[in-house]
Design a protein around this motif. Sequence first.
Motif, PDB file in Angstrom:
ATOM      1  N   CYS A 266     -20.949  10.359 -10.581  1.00 23.09           N
ATOM      2  CA  CYS A 266     -21.507   9.360 -11.513  1.00 23.09           C
ATOM      3  C   CYS A 266     -20.489   8.978 -12.589  1.00 23.09           C
ATOM      4  N   GLN A 267     -19.513   9.841 -12.788  1.00 20.17           N
ATOM      5  CA  GLN A 267     -18.440   9.545 -13.747  1.00 20.17           C
ATOM      6  C   GLN A 267     -17.726   8.235 -13.386  1.00 20.17           C
ATOM      7  N   PHE A 268     -17.670   7.917 -12.086  1.00 19.78           N
ATOM      8  CA  PHE A 268     -16.963   6.693 -11.670  1.00 19.78           C
ATOM      9  C   PHE A 268     -17.733   5.430 -12.053  1.00 19.78           C
ATOM     10  N   LEU A 269     -19.017   5.577 -12.414  1.00 20.96           N
ATOM     11  CA  LEU A 269     -19.808   4.433 -12.876  1.00 20.96           C
ATOM     12  C   LEU A 269     -19.759   4.314 -14.396  1.00 20.96           C
ATOM     13  N   GLY A 270     -19.088   5.260 -15.032  1.00 16.40           N
ATOM     14  CA  GLY A 270     -19.021   5.255 -16.492  1.00 16.40           C
ATOM     15  C   GLY A 270     -20.074   6.167 -17.102  1.00 16.40           C
ATOM     16  N   ALA A 271     -20.803   6.950 -16.291  1.00 18.11           N
ATOM     17  CA  ALA A 271     -21.823   7.858 -16.831  1.00 18.11           C
ATOM     18  C   ALA A 271     -21.145   9.111 -17.393  1.00 18.11           C
ATOM     19  N   TYR A 272     -21.763   9.691 -18.417  1.00 23.73           N
ATOM     20  CA  TYR A 272     -21.189  10.895 -19.027  1.00 23.73           C
ATOM     21  C   TYR A 272     -21.789  12.162 -18.440  1.00 23.73           C
ATOM     22  N   ASP A 273     -22.910  12.012 -17.714  1.00 24.21           N
ATOM     23  CA  ASP A 273     -23.584  13.181 -17.162  1.00 24.21           C
ATOM     24  C   ASP A 273     -23.577  13.121 -15.637  1.00 24.21           C
ATOM     25  N   ASP A 274     -23.899  14.244 -15.072  1.00 28.14           N
ATOM     26  CA  ASP A 274     -24.043  14.312 -13.620  1.00 28.14           C
ATOM     27  C   ASP A 274     -25.251  13.476 -13.186  1.00 28.14           C
ATOM     28  N   ALA A 275     -25.361  13.297 -11.889  1.00 20.18           N
ATOM     29  CA  ALA A 275     -26.462  12.507 -11.341  1.00 20.18           C
ATOM     30  C   ALA A 275     -27.807  13.087 -11.772  1.00 20.18           C
ATOM     31  N   THR A 276     -28.748  12.187 -12.079  1.00 18.63           N
ATOM     32  CA  THR A 276     -30.098  12.646 -12.421  1.00 18.63           C
ATOM     33  C   THR A 276     -30.851  13.030 -11.142  1.00 18.63           C
ATOM     34  N   ASP A 277     -30.465  12.383 -10.047  1.00 15.39           N
ATOM     35  CA  ASP A 277     -31.035  12.724  -8.740  1.00 15.39           C
ATOM     36  C   ASP A 277     -29.981  12.349  -7.696  1.00 15.39           C
ATOM     37  N   ILE A 278     -30.052  13.045  -6.548  1.00 14.71           N
ATOM     38  CA  ILE A 278     -29.035  12.789  -5.531  1.00 14.71           C
ATOM     39  C   ILE A 278     -29.586  13.198  -4.157  1.00 14.71           C
ATOM     40  N   ASP A 279     -29.083  12.632  -3.120  1.00 14.32           N
ATOM     41  CA  ASP A 279     -29.437  13.010  -1.744  1.00 14.32           C
ATOM     42  C   ASP A 279     -28.806  14.368  -1.454  1.00 14.32           C
ATOM     43  N   HIS A 280     -29.688  15.381  -1.171  1.00 22.94           N
ATOM     44  CA  HIS A 280     -29.153  16.727  -0.921  1.00 22.94           C
ATOM     45  C   HIS A 280     -28.870  16.989   0.559  1.00 22.94           C
ATOM     46  N   ASP A 281     -29.151  16.010   1.371  1.00 25.25           N
ATOM     47  CA  ASP A 281     -28.886  16.133   2.804  1.00 25.25           C
ATOM     48  C   ASP A 281     -27.413  15.801   3.060  1.00 25.25           C
ATOM     49  N   VAL A 282     -26.538  16.732   2.663  1.00 18.91           N
ATOM     50  CA  VAL A 282     -25.104  16.482   2.739  1.00 18.91           C
ATOM     51  C   VAL A 282     -24.415  17.288   3.840  1.00 18.91           C
TER      52      VAL A 282
END
Length: 328
Positions: A266-282
């Motif tokens: 999310c840092q690449f979008l300019g966010a200062y925090d980690d993702a609030t939600d994300i796909d965990h099927d990695v």
Amino acid sequence: MALKLFFVLICSVVSVAWCATSNSTSNATVHVWRGLEQCAYTIAIPKTDPEVCPGGRDTVVFLQDLKATVDDLSLKLENVKAKLGSLEQTIKDDQLNVFSTLTKVLMQEQERRQQIQLLKEEVESLKQSSTTSVVEPKSEQVIRPTLPTTDTERIVPSMFSTTEGTGEEELPPTNPPWLNDELTERPVTEAFVTDIWWTEYNFTYEDNWNACHGKQYVKLNNHWNIGKYVGVVLCSPTRYKIFLSEKLGDMFRNIADLYGAGEDHCQFLGAYDDATDIDHDVWDSPSTEGYYRGDYGEDLQYGRIGGQGDDWTGRKYPKWYECGVSIP
Ligand SMILES: *[C@@H]1O[C@H](CO)[C@@H](O)[C@H](O)[C@H]1NC(C)=O
Ligand SMILES: *[C@@H]1O[C@H](CO)[C@@H](O)[C@H](O)[C@H]1NC(C)=O
Ligand SMILES: *[C@@H]1O[C@H](CO)[C@@H](O)[C@H](O)[C@H]1NC(C)=O
């Protein structure tokens, strides 16, 4: 000279009168006046023997004495006069000095007045010129021929024209207005992509492990060693897939994570925090080439990512992110 003779005459008359009448034992006193303002001079006439006076001979001697006295007096007066003259000269000099000083002051004053006058004139001329410069363009406008409306329309650059006639709907107000017009005219170039706003651009991306297929936006991402452009494909304004690329025209690639599912991307979008939600099927993310890193703020690397079994790289990537920021 006439004055002197007058005194001598007066004095001799006095003397004779004294000789004739006086028998006193005291000296006679004669006051000699010369003008009213000049000095009074007292001559003491010694007491003479009574027998001398009538004879007349001594009177002549006395008169000669008197003359000498008067001469002496005249000399003294002359001296005084000379002194007065020099004094007068000094006064004159002083007056001259005062006068010259006064003249100097007056001349300076005059000069200052002239300077003030010059300044006034300059200000006046400036006022004049500013007024004329305001007036002139009006007359120019009158002279200028008015163009036919069709010509005027032709002159207006297509950049500023509305979307009227192209049949396209107006774009959402995400980009600066001029940029939207540019996009309708020609393909986006690197010059229109900044790190400040999202530019809608249909980049090609590796669509191998991805849940989002909506609108696509790009932004400059030049804070890292590689991955100059960040591209997002929307599921919704708040859920999206994130890609990176070195060139706008290249294929945009997945970003993998060494430890998590890609929360720090999310840092690449300019966010200062980690993702609030994300796909965990990695765990089944396919083997391919792409970007990867371990932690927030780390430099990126490019290489093999994804894979299972023998292909397992330990670098896995999600199908979507929610970073708490809306795009565009
Ligand atoms: C002056 O004095 C002499 C002698 O002392 C005398 O003879 C004579 O009369 C006097 N003259 C007057 C005018 O008083
Ligand atoms: C009269 O004059 C003589 C000579 O100038 C002087 O010596 C004498 O003292 C005078 N006498 C008086 C009374 O002023
Ligand atoms: C991107 O592609 C979509 C789907 O074809 C299209 O609707 C949209 O106008 C394109 N956007 C740009 C900026 O070309």
